[in-house]
Design an enzyme around this catalytic site. Structure first.
Site, PDB file in Angstrom:
ATOM      1  N   TYR A 157      18.539  30.287   7.170  1.00  0.00           N
ATOM      2  CA  TYR A 157      17.482  31.128   7.748  1.00  0.00           C
ATOM      3  C   TYR A 157      17.534  31.152   9.270  1.00  0.00           C
ATOM      4  O   TYR A 157      17.831  30.126   9.906  1.00  0.00           O
ATOM      5  CB  TYR A 157      16.102  30.575   7.360  1.00  0.00           C
ATOM      6  CG  TYR A 157      15.775  30.632   5.888  1.00  0.00           C
ATOM      7  CD1 TYR A 157      15.623  31.843   5.229  1.00  0.00           C
ATOM      8  CD2 TYR A 157      15.593  29.448   5.168  1.00  0.00           C
ATOM      9  CE1 TYR A 157      15.295  31.877   3.877  1.00  0.00           C
ATOM     10  CE2 TYR A 157      15.257  29.486   3.821  1.00  0.00           C
ATOM     11  CZ  TYR A 157      15.112  30.695   3.175  1.00  0.00           C
ATOM     12  OH  TYR A 157      14.781  30.727   1.855  1.00  0.00           O
ATOM     13  N   LYS A 174       0.841  -1.200   0.000  1.00  0.00           N
ATOM     14  CA  LYS A 174       0.000   0.000   0.000  1.00  0.00           C
ATOM     15  C   LYS A 174       0.882   1.258   0.000  1.00  0.00           C
ATOM     16  O   LYS A 174       2.087   1.164   0.261  1.00  0.00           O
ATOM     17  CB  LYS A 174      -0.897  -0.014   1.245  1.00  0.00           C
ATOM     18  CG  LYS A 174      -0.122   0.135   2.564  1.00  0.00           C
ATOM     19  CD  LYS A 174      -1.005  -0.111   3.778  1.00  0.00           C
ATOM     20  CE  LYS A 174      -0.223   0.107   5.063  1.00  0.00           C
ATOM     21  NZ  LYS A 174      -0.942  -0.422   6.251  1.00  0.00           N
TER      22      LYS A 174
END
Ligand SMILES: *Cc1c(COP(=O)(O)O)cnc(C)c1O
Length: 376
Positions: free
Chosen positions: A266, A36
């Site tokens: 950042y 899956k």
């Protein structure tokens, strides 16, 4: 360029390792490998092809759409879409594609029956809830289930399955054994009418604990891909026989000096304590490396572990490569896997999962879903 990729990072999928993991689990006829969610990020079709070659007779997928893809390229295996279906169209497609779709409740039995043309038989799966509390008939619903199967004689249950809630947790053994007992009595009740019904309870953890002899079909997922469902528990050694199938690489884009006192990325959450050499790699939160890992992971570069430093960006991370003899643009960093030098260890999905307070399943799904994949 044949295709447009947004990152040069890459998942490397070792199908030979997948096949070895599959063979370690026992007789293929007792296994319904779980593929899956795009085979836990490893790619539905390449994984299904490898398992087909290895002798798999059954597949568990999530959706009818996955089942349809497998049928349309010619797979003949029994295919169970574990999520069930909610529309008449999908029930009709299930019949046409010969998918062994699970009935979950009386409503879904009605739709399944409706999908079956007169005088035909529709082999279906039966989902049983023995304690997971997710999908299927509970003990109290057994009379409805049995009555429904009599009302809709075209429905032929060929496999009944249930799912363990905590087979991977040693302290929960008694709950797991209670689920087993419930499953036994529920399937015995069904077998009184459908003696050929096969039963499926084990997931990866159940298969490792109880063996392939516990009920007819096991549904291993994570161990197929090399993960250990018992990681961090006293049972860790029960799941350590498997090899990781996925590795993840990201090329270095640039190497440069970061002087003592200078910061990178950042937010300036990393400032160099002394002069260092850093590498900027093409990996970030858009390709499965969560921003919350900032300053908390290593990357294997040229055989050695290098700490990731500063904020993780969308498509880039920085690593401290000061200790390396050489590192240059184009060299590969290994986010997971790679070839460690003697005395060094590869980073694993379990290691990243631990740092992220999750499980390897999630790490594999995210890398697999967001990176280009190459197969060997
Ligand atoms: C995902 C899933 C499995 C496989 O679980 P693993 O822990 O990966 O072995 C088996 N059965 C059902 C119903 C599932 O949803």
């Amino acid at each position: 360029m044949d295709e447009c990729y947004f990152s040069p990072s890459c998942c490397h999928i070792d199908l030979a390792a997948l096949t070895r993991n599959f063979f370690r689990m026992g007789d293929p006829s007792t296994l319904m490998p779980v593929i899956k969610s795009d085979a836990y990020g490893h790619g539905l079709l390449p994984v299904a092809r490898a398992l087909d070659k290895a002798g798999a007779l059954h597949f568990a997928v999530g959706t009818v759409s996955e089942g349809a893809l497998l049928r349309n390229v010619g797979f003949h295996q029994q295919i169970v879409p574990l999520l069930g279906v909610v529309s008449q169209d999908e029930w009709n497609a299930s019949f046409a594609l010969k998918l062994t779709t699970p009935i979950l409740d009386v409503k879904s039995m009605q739709m399944a029956a409706h999908a079956c043309p007169d005088h035909e038989i529709f082999p279906v799966a039966v989902a049983l809830n023995t304690g997971m509390g997710r999908l299927g008939f509970s003990v109290d619903d057994m009379p409805d289930l049995i009555e429904g199967l009599h009302r809709y004689p075209m429905l032929k249950p060929v496999v009944a399955f249930s799912h363990y809630a905590c087979a991977d947790i040693p302290e929960e053994s008694s709950y797991t054994l209670a689920q087993q007992e419930r499953f036994k009595s529920m399937t015995n009740a069904l077998r009184a009418f459908f003696p050929d019904l096969s039963r499926s309870l084990n997931n990866s953890a159940g298969l490792q604990v109880f063996g392939e002899g516990a009920f007819d079909l096991s549904r291993p997922g994570i161990t197929l891909y090399g993960g250990n469902p018992f990681v961090g528990t006293p049972w860790e050694s029960k799941g350590s026989d498997f090899e990781w199938v996925m590795s993840v690489s990201a090329p270095i884009l640039q190497v440069h000096a970061l002087k003592g006192g200078e910061s990178v990325s950042y937010g300036r959450c990393f400032t160099a304590p002394h002069d260092m050499t850093i590498a900027i790699l093409a990996m970030g939160y858009a390709t499965g490396f969560p921003r919350s890992l900032s300053n908390r992971a290593d990357v294997l570069i040229n055989g050695r572990r290098c700490p990731q430093i500063g904020r993780v960006c969308m498509g880039m991370i920085a690593c401290d490569v000061s200790q390396l003899g050489s590192a240059e643009a184009g060299d590969l960093g290994w986010i997971m896997g790679g070839n460690p030098d003697p005395g060094q260890r590869a980073v694993t999905a379990d290691e990243l999962a631990k740092e992220l307070d999750t499980i390897s399943y999630e790490v594999l799904c995210h890398f697999g879903a967001t990176n280009r994949r190459v197969y060997s």
